[in-house]
Design an enzyme around this catalytic site. Structure first.
Site, PDB file in Angstrom:
ATOM      1  CB  THR A 210     -46.957  20.292 -14.867  1.00 33.27           C
ATOM      2  OG1 THR A 210     -47.035  18.930 -14.425  1.00 33.27           O
ATOM      3  CG2 THR A 210     -47.569  21.179 -13.800  1.00 33.27           C
TER       4      THR A 210
ATOM      5  CG  ASP B 149     -39.834  16.105 -18.646  1.00 39.37           C
ATOM      6  OD1 ASP B 149     -40.784  15.300 -18.573  1.00 39.37           O
ATOM      7  OD2 ASP B 149     -39.741  16.995 -19.506  1.00 39.37           O
TER       8      ASP B 149
ATOM      9  N   GLY C 259     -47.506   9.624  -7.385  1.00 44.09           N
ATOM     10  CA  GLY C 259     -46.633   8.783  -8.208  1.00 44.09           C
ATOM     11  C   GLY C 259     -46.017   7.629  -7.428  1.00 44.09           C
ATOM     12  CG  PHE C 260     -42.930   5.695  -9.112  1.00 43.60           C
ATOM     13  CD1 PHE C 260     -43.374   4.407  -9.407  1.00 43.60           C
ATOM     14  CD2 PHE C 260     -42.723   6.575 -10.167  1.00 43.60           C
ATOM     15  CE1 PHE C 260     -43.608   4.005 -10.724  1.00 43.60           C
ATOM     16  CE2 PHE C 260     -42.948   6.193 -11.487  1.00 43.60           C
ATOM     17  CZ  PHE C 260     -43.392   4.899 -11.764  1.00 43.60           C
ATOM     18  CG  ASP C 261     -43.888  10.659  -3.595  1.00 40.78           C
ATOM     19  OD1 ASP C 261     -42.731  10.598  -4.053  1.00 40.78           O
ATOM     20  OD2 ASP C 261     -44.552  11.712  -3.567  1.00 40.78           O
TER      21      ASP C 261
ATOM     22  NE  ARG D 287     -41.300  17.986  -9.078  1.00 38.95           N
ATOM     23  CZ  ARG D 287     -41.494  16.678  -8.866  1.00 38.95           C
ATOM     24  NH1 ARG D 287     -41.800  16.226  -7.665  1.00 38.95           N
ATOM     25  NH2 ARG D 287     -41.374  15.820  -9.842  1.00 38.95           N
TER      26      ARG D 287
HETATM   27  P1  ITT Z   1     -46.089  16.368 -16.518  1.00 34.63           P
HETATM   28  O1  ITT Z   1     -47.389  16.792 -17.103  1.00 34.63           O
HETATM   29  O2  ITT Z   1     -45.441  17.436 -15.691  1.00 34.63           O
HETATM   30  O3  ITT Z   1     -45.143  15.785 -17.523  1.00 34.63           O
HETATM   31  P2  ITT Z   1     -46.075  13.665 -15.414  1.00 34.63           P
HETATM   32  O4  ITT Z   1     -46.763  13.085 -14.230  1.00 34.63           O
HETATM   33  O5  ITT Z   1     -46.299  13.042 -16.757  1.00 34.63           O
HETATM   34  O6  ITT Z   1     -46.449  15.213 -15.445  1.00 34.63           O
HETATM   35  P3  ITT Z   1     -43.206  13.149 -15.758  1.00 34.63           P
HETATM   36  O7  ITT Z   1     -43.330  13.152 -17.236  1.00 34.63           O
HETATM   37  O8  ITT Z   1     -42.091  13.909 -15.148  1.00 34.63           O
HETATM   38  O9  ITT Z   1     -44.537  13.705 -15.070  1.00 34.63           O
HETATM   39  O10 ITT Z   1     -43.219  11.635 -15.312  1.00 34.63           O
HETATM   40  C1  ITT Z   1     -42.580  11.150 -14.247  1.00 34.63           C
HETATM   41  C2  ITT Z   1     -43.343  10.012 -13.615  1.00 34.63           C
HETATM   42  O11 ITT Z   1     -42.715   9.819 -12.358  1.00 34.63           O
HETATM   43  C3  ITT Z   1     -44.824  10.289 -13.344  1.00 34.63           C
HETATM   44  O12 ITT Z   1     -45.560   9.091 -13.372  1.00 34.63           O
HETATM   45  C4  ITT Z   1     -44.808  10.850 -11.934  1.00 34.63           C
HETATM   46  O13 ITT Z   1     -45.986  10.512 -11.222  1.00 34.63           O
HETATM   47  C5  ITT Z   1     -43.592  10.179 -11.317  1.00 34.63           C
HETATM   48  N1  ITT Z   1     -42.942  11.147 -10.439  1.00 34.63           N
HETATM   49  C6  ITT Z   1     -42.390  12.340 -10.784  1.00 34.63           C
HETATM   50  N2  ITT Z   1     -41.964  13.000  -9.709  1.00 34.63           N
HETATM   51  C7  ITT Z   1     -42.254  12.218  -8.648  1.00 34.63           C
HETATM   52  C8  ITT Z   1     -42.109  12.363  -7.261  1.00 34.63           C
HETATM   53  O14 ITT Z   1     -41.616  13.466  -6.731  1.00 34.63           O
HETATM   54  N3  ITT Z   1     -42.525  11.374  -6.483  1.00 34.63           N
HETATM   55  C9  ITT Z   1     -43.065  10.255  -6.998  1.00 34.63           C
HETATM   56  N4  ITT Z   1     -43.277  10.041  -8.287  1.00 34.63           N
HETATM   57  C10 ITT Z   1     -42.870  11.026  -9.113  1.00 34.63           C
HETATM   58 NA    NA Z   2     -44.666  14.212 -18.516  1.00 39.17          NA
END
Ligand code: ITT
Ligand code: NA
Length: 184
Positions: free
Chosen positions: A7, A65, A140-142, A168
């Site tokens: 990741t 994901d 992220g969207f937290d 998660r």
């Molecule tokens: P990877 O390298 O693991 O793929 P990523 O941030 O690109 O990291 P994802 O492809 O799963 O992760 O994208 C999901 C999006 O949703 C990403 O912008 C995250 O910041 C957000 N996200 C995922 N899990 C979250 C959580 O627990 N709370 C808030 N936002 C989340």
């Molecule tokens: Na990703």
């Protein structure tokens, strides 16, 4: 045991460590960027990514994901969550949602574990998009997601609190349960 977590997201690593390390599973982050295909489900995205990595990385690993699915937006941003976060951010989502009464949404996580075969573990949490951003923890969207039955947003919770109820945390629980039964 020690497991590679593929990741780029340090927030995911923090949550996985908090959950798995007390169970004796050490997590080390490996940054390999893998193709995220356009598909209708997170499961398909995770499966494609895991198989792509498996051809290049010769140890057991897992990836995660995730996506935020908003009911009034017919599931958007869903599988496009990473792209939407990078472009319009959570502020953009709040704008799209301004004046919208139905705030229902859910987060979903799919963990893909590869040990020569693919194993998928999923977790979902129901909740609501808040009217404004609150809190500075999490990622992220937290700041704009409030889980059902709670007053705080995920960004107002500690990692432990979030893990107890989050998408998660639930996927990690299923993964940890499986590991305990399948690794001797
Ligand atoms: P990877 O390298 O693991 O793929 P990523 O941030 O690109 O990291 P994802 O492809 O799963 O992760 O994208 C999901 C999006 O949703 C990403 O912008 C995250 O910041 C957000 N996200 C995922 N899990 C979250 C959580 O627990 N709370 C808030 N936002 C989340
Ligand atoms: Na990703």
């Amino acid at each position: 045991m020690r497991l590679a977590f593929i990741t780029s997201n340090p927030g995911k690593v923090r949550e996985a460590r908090k959950y798995l390390e007390p169970l004796g599973i050490e997590v080390h982050q490996v940054k390999i960027s893998y193709p995220e295909i356009q598909a209708d489900t997170l499961e398909e995205v995770a499966e494609y990514g895991a198989k792509w990595i498996a051809e290049r990385f010769k140890e057991p690993f897992f990836l995660d994901d995730s996506g935020l699915f908003i009911k009034a937006l017919k599931g958007f941003p869903g599988v496009y969550s990473a792209y939407v976060y990078k472009t319009i951010g959570y502020q953009g989502i709040l704008k799209l949602m301004s004046g919208v009464k139905n705030r229902e949404a859910h987060f979903k996580s799919v963990i893909a574990y590869w040990d020569g075969e693919l194993h998928l573990f999923t977790g979902v949490v129901e909740g609501f998009i808040t009217e404004e951003a609150r809190g500075s923890k999490g990622f992220g969207f937290d700041p704009i997601f409030r889980p059902e039955g709670f007053e705080k947003t995920f960004a107002e919770m500690t990692t432990e609190e979030k893990n107890r109820i989050s998408h998660r945390g639930r996927a990690l629980k299923a993964f940890a349960t499986w590991l305990k039964e399948n690794l001797k």
